[in-house]
Scaffold this active site. Structure first.
Site, PDB file in Angstrom:
ATOM      1  CB  CYS A   1      49.016  45.522  50.820  1.00 37.71           C
ATOM      2  SG  CYS A   1      50.273  44.575  51.711  1.00 37.71           S
TER       3      CYS A   1
ATOM      4  N   GLY B   1      53.938  41.911  37.368  1.00 34.36           N
ATOM      5  CA  GLY B   1      54.787  41.830  38.549  1.00 34.36           C
ATOM      6  C   GLY B   1      55.776  40.686  38.472  1.00 34.36           C
TER       7      GLY B   1
END
Length: 306
Positions: free
Chosen positions: A91, A217
């Site tokens: 991230c 995603g």
């Protein structure tokens, strides 16, 4: 085929809709802070670990930088009945990195290995995986991936960009393929991630680049039937699912999360047909599932669920 964990997107409501209309091989929760789960704010975060039996196999994704909190959180995840634990090491969020978590761990392989070991202590044999990137400022797979493989992970999901690149360039699938080569014979599965929007494309990439699977995603936005390979979804079905998704969000998460979170989904559901723009504008002004249902019914009386 794996559903990618996306904060404020793949929550319990959306995952249930996906599981009903096009279930992937495995699902992941939104990423959740280990430090937060071991603090007085724990109750607020537990909603991000909510799941139902229909979603299995279900993996909890966590992040942080304090090994002790990973050990405690792994025990909690085991107690909650999850099927696996995934550690976020990719991230790029600055607040996550300031804590030493997410992509910052790429720069600190020893800390990454300590976290994996700490997680394993109380995981009760649950498979442990990592989601990461090609590197921080540059391609580092020749050094970073072997460090991770040393820990005996069940799987590594590799997003085909560096931290520096964010999502500004096309995913480097050639380098994802190289990761698969590096991992060959290790017993660790490699999943590729980046710029895949259909299952057919995922299957092609598995064959071409030698990965064991693909994590999708953004392709699932407005398309919860993606993993079913359906291409014949009617407008009535799409709008019915939009209403169902909204109702489920309000039921499960309405007292925990802002209704505005649903509105990013409307942009994806409501596109590509006559009147889409006007309908989308009307939906953006809504604040309850009831209002959404009424507006959709007025636009398309044939929609189910009323």
């Amino acid at each position: 085929m794996a559903l990618a964990p996306m904060a404020n997107v793949t929550d319990a409501a959306f995952r249930r809709v996906i599981a009903k209309y096009g279930k992937p091989s495995v699902m992941f929760t939104e990423f959740t802070s280990c430090d937060g789960l071991q603090s007085r704010g724990r109750e607020k975060l537990l909603v991000d670990l909510m799941y139902s039996e229909i979603e299995r196999p279900m993996v909890a994704q966590i992040f942080g930088s304090t090994p002790e909190n990973f050990t405690k959180t792994a025990a909690l995840i085991l107690e909650m009945g999850f099927d696996g634990i995934d550690i976020n090491m990719g991230c790029p969020d600055r607040n996550v990195e300031k804590q030493g978590g997410g992509a910052a761990l790429i720069k600190n392989p020893e800390a990454a290995k300590d976290i994996i070991a700490a997680t394993r202590k109380s995981a009760g044999g649950l498979p442990i995986s990592v989601k990461t990137r090609l590197g921080y400022n540059r391609n580092e797979i020749e050094t970073w991936i072997p460090e991770l493989l040393e820990t005996g992970l069940a799987a590594i999901t590799i997003h085909g960009r560096t931290r520096k690149e964010m999502s500004k360039v096309p995913a480097h699938w050639d380098l994802i393929g190289r990761v698969a080569e590096i991992a060959k014979g290790s017993g660790t599965l490699i999943l590729g991630n980046g710029d895949v929007e259909t299952c057919e494309d995922a299957r092609v990439k598995c064959k071409e680049y030698g990965v064991d699977g693909v994590m999708i995603g953004r392709g699932v936005f407005g398309n919860p039937w993606l993993f079913s390979d359906r291409i014949d979804v009617t407008l009535n079905e799409r709008l019915s699912i939009l209403v169902e998704h909204t109702t489920l969000f309000e039921e499960l998460l309405g007292s925990h999360k802002s209704f505005d979170i649903m509105k990013k989904h409307y942009k994806a559901y409501v596109t590509g047909f006559d009147g889409a723009k006007e309908l989308r504008v009307s939906l953006m002004a809504c604040s309850t599932a009831g209002e959404v249902a009424q507006i959709v019914k007025e636009f398309c009386p044939e929609v189910k669920g009323f």
